[in-house]
Design an enzyme around this catalytic site. Sequence first.
Site, mmCIF file in Angstrom:
data_model
loop_
_atom_site.group_PDB
_atom_site.id
_atom_site.type_symbol
_atom_site.label_atom_id
_atom_site.label_comp_id
_atom_site.label_asym_id
_atom_site.label_seq_id
_atom_site.Cartn_x
_atom_site.Cartn_y
_atom_site.Cartn_z
ATOM 1 N N CYS A 179 0.582 -1.225 0.030
ATOM 2 C CA CYS A 179 0.241 -0.472 -0.191
ATOM 3 C C CYS A 179 1.307 1.549 -0.057
ATOM 4 O O CYS A 179 0.295 2.619 0.249
ATOM 5 C CB CYS A 179 -1.460 0.088 0.863
ATOM 6 S SG CYS A 179 -1.892 -1.336 1.579
ATOM 7 N N HIS A 194 -2.304 8.809 5.597
ATOM 8 C CA HIS A 194 -3.196 6.626 5.076
ATOM 9 C C HIS A 194 -4.006 6.731 5.466
ATOM 10 O O HIS A 194 -4.863 5.639 4.997
ATOM 11 C CB HIS A 194 -1.738 5.963 5.804
ATOM 12 C CG HIS A 194 -1.947 4.418 5.250
ATOM 13 N ND1 HIS A 194 -1.439 4.319 3.226
ATOM 14 C CD2 HIS A 194 -1.952 3.139 5.798
ATOM 15 C CE1 HIS A 194 -2.120 3.048 3.807
ATOM 16 N NE2 HIS A 194 -2.076 1.596 4.909
ATOM 17 N N GLU A 219 -0.319 5.914 13.792
ATOM 18 C CA GLU A 219 -1.201 7.227 12.838
ATOM 19 C C GLU A 219 -0.439 7.975 13.193
ATOM 20 O O GLU A 219 -0.298 9.191 12.746
ATOM 21 C CB GLU A 219 -1.516 7.119 10.890
ATOM 22 C CG GLU A 219 -1.187 8.073 10.087
ATOM 23 C CD GLU A 219 -1.951 8.204 8.578
ATOM 24 O OE1 GLU A 219 -0.984 9.074 8.310
ATOM 25 O OE2 GLU A 219 -2.854 7.435 8.912
ATOM 26 N N LYS A 262 -9.353 7.915 1.425
ATOM 27 C CA LYS A 262 -10.089 6.434 2.009
ATOM 28 C C LYS A 262 -11.732 6.800 2.166
ATOM 29 O O LYS A 262 -11.769 5.107 2.234
ATOM 30 C CB LYS A 262 -8.969 5.164 2.433
ATOM 31 C CG LYS A 262 -7.608 5.466 2.285
ATOM 32 C CD LYS A 262 -7.029 4.423 2.688
ATOM 33 C CE LYS A 262 -5.756 4.098 2.085
ATOM 34 N NZ LYS A 262 -4.858 5.352 1.788
ATOM 35 N N HIS A 306 -9.708 1.654 -0.163
ATOM 36 C CA HIS A 306 -8.144 1.769 -0.272
ATOM 37 C C HIS A 306 -7.696 0.736 -1.536
ATOM 38 O O HIS A 306 -8.238 0.395 -2.001
ATOM 39 C CB HIS A 306 -7.784 0.600 0.842
ATOM 40 C CG HIS A 306 -6.470 0.778 1.325
ATOM 41 N ND1 HIS A 306 -5.500 1.255 0.410
ATOM 42 C CD2 HIS A 306 -6.109 1.082 2.411
ATOM 43 C CE1 HIS A 306 -3.999 0.783 0.755
ATOM 44 N NE2 HIS A 306 -4.208 0.591 2.218
ATOM 45 N N PHE A 323 1.763 -3.373 3.709
ATOM 46 C CA PHE A 323 2.191 -4.788 5.037
ATOM 47 C C PHE A 323 3.562 -4.873 3.819
ATOM 48 O O PHE A 323 4.405 -4.780 2.967
ATOM 49 C CB PHE A 323 1.199 -5.590 4.164
ATOM 50 C CG PHE A 323 -0.380 -5.718 4.531
ATOM 51 C CD1 PHE A 323 -0.363 -4.916 5.453
ATOM 52 C CD2 PHE A 323 -0.834 -6.986 3.771
ATOM 53 C CE1 PHE A 323 -1.683 -5.486 5.106
ATOM 54 C CE2 PHE A 323 -2.084 -7.373 4.276
ATOM 55 C CZ PHE A 323 -2.737 -6.368 5.376
#
Length: 437
Positions: free
Chosen positions: A188, A327, A338, A359, A364, A423
């Site tokens: 991502c 994010h 975050e 998002k 996403h 990830f």
Amino acid sequence: MPGSSIGNERKGLFDVNPGTSQRTQPAHRVVVTGIGVVTPIGIGIENFWQSCIASKNGANLITQMDTSAYDCHIGAEVKEFDPEQFLDRKMARKADRYIQFAVAAARLAERDSGITIDEGNRDEVGVLIGSGIGGIHRLEDEHAALMEKGPSRVSPFTVPMMIADMGAGLVSIELGARGPNNCVVTACATGSNAIGDAYHIIRRGDAQAMFAGGAEAAISGMGLSGFCAAKAITFNPDPMSASRPFDAKRDGFLLGEGGGVLVLERLDLAQARKAKIYGEIVGYGMSGDAYHITSPDPDGNGAIRSMKMALRSAGIQPTDVDYINAHGTSTQMNDRTETLAIKRVFGDHAYKLAMSSTKSQIGHLLGAAGAVEAAACLMAIQTNILPPTINYEFPDPDCDLDYVPNKARDGRVNVVMSNSFGFGGHNATIIMRRYSE
């Protein structure tokens, strides 16, 4: 629209030190002159941005597949997309959906920039487009053919249309761009890494312009079932409230799809052809968590290092940042971590700047997320409008910053930061600012 070619001029890119054979390399300023996006709330930058600031929600019941056997039935799909507007019919049929998105976003960015790629400059124009997963639709279709009909019925286009670098490869072919050609695969964080790496390619003089970004199309049997099994995705049955970053009732991310490509260009060449400049890229940071394959470091150390590196490379102070595109995945761990990381990097200023998650509206987009979110940052600079975090209803005491809840608002935007975390512990941060001479 000014459409003169970028000149094929290596002269002046390198200076030779007197009395030595060493070449010193100038650091070129890099600006964004074109944006192309394919998203669940609009195709093309104007459609996307108008939907974004109108708080449009791109989620709905999934239509590409039968989800009756799955725990999740919703996603953020790209609607009314015709790949034959961007590719000839034969290639459109062969290309995986993520490749179609990559080419479409690149073509839209090319048109938006007014750049002309021809024999005079094509060796100096490159492509760096990534994908977190690649051609999963092609893989699933050809695996079914293998199981049902045998190996002789597997298409010769299986591997070329499955691999994650073919978005960049086909864009290069379609545009005729023969400069640096590369693909980033950092889950991502892919879109932001692609833009940051392309920024450095131009900055060090290895290209005059780059088409940079990401594309993803993982709303598929394997994609959806894999995320369901990992418990990373939302199981909220209501599309309109499922993606809710920083909200106390968030339960996972909303799977989306799409593509985003920016045209990055050397400033002097952009000026020479009188190109529109959306903003200047000034900082790039990246790091690894070295913690877990899917969960972020709960202390936010990797995110902290990425943001600090970006600030350092931009030569600015935390107090210079006006807006952060987070994010912001709508998972419990990411949003809390975050927020913590931003507090540790920005101190008291964390409570004075604005932050939101795109998002919440488009879901996403995995490998495409960072590129589309960079586009939102640039439009915030252009319009002085802060995009919202929609579906924000229930405050979380661990997430107590200004997330621009539910509605866009006016605000002077000169310097923006965009975060992407993936990830594998991949972290990427880019910083852009309003262009001034």
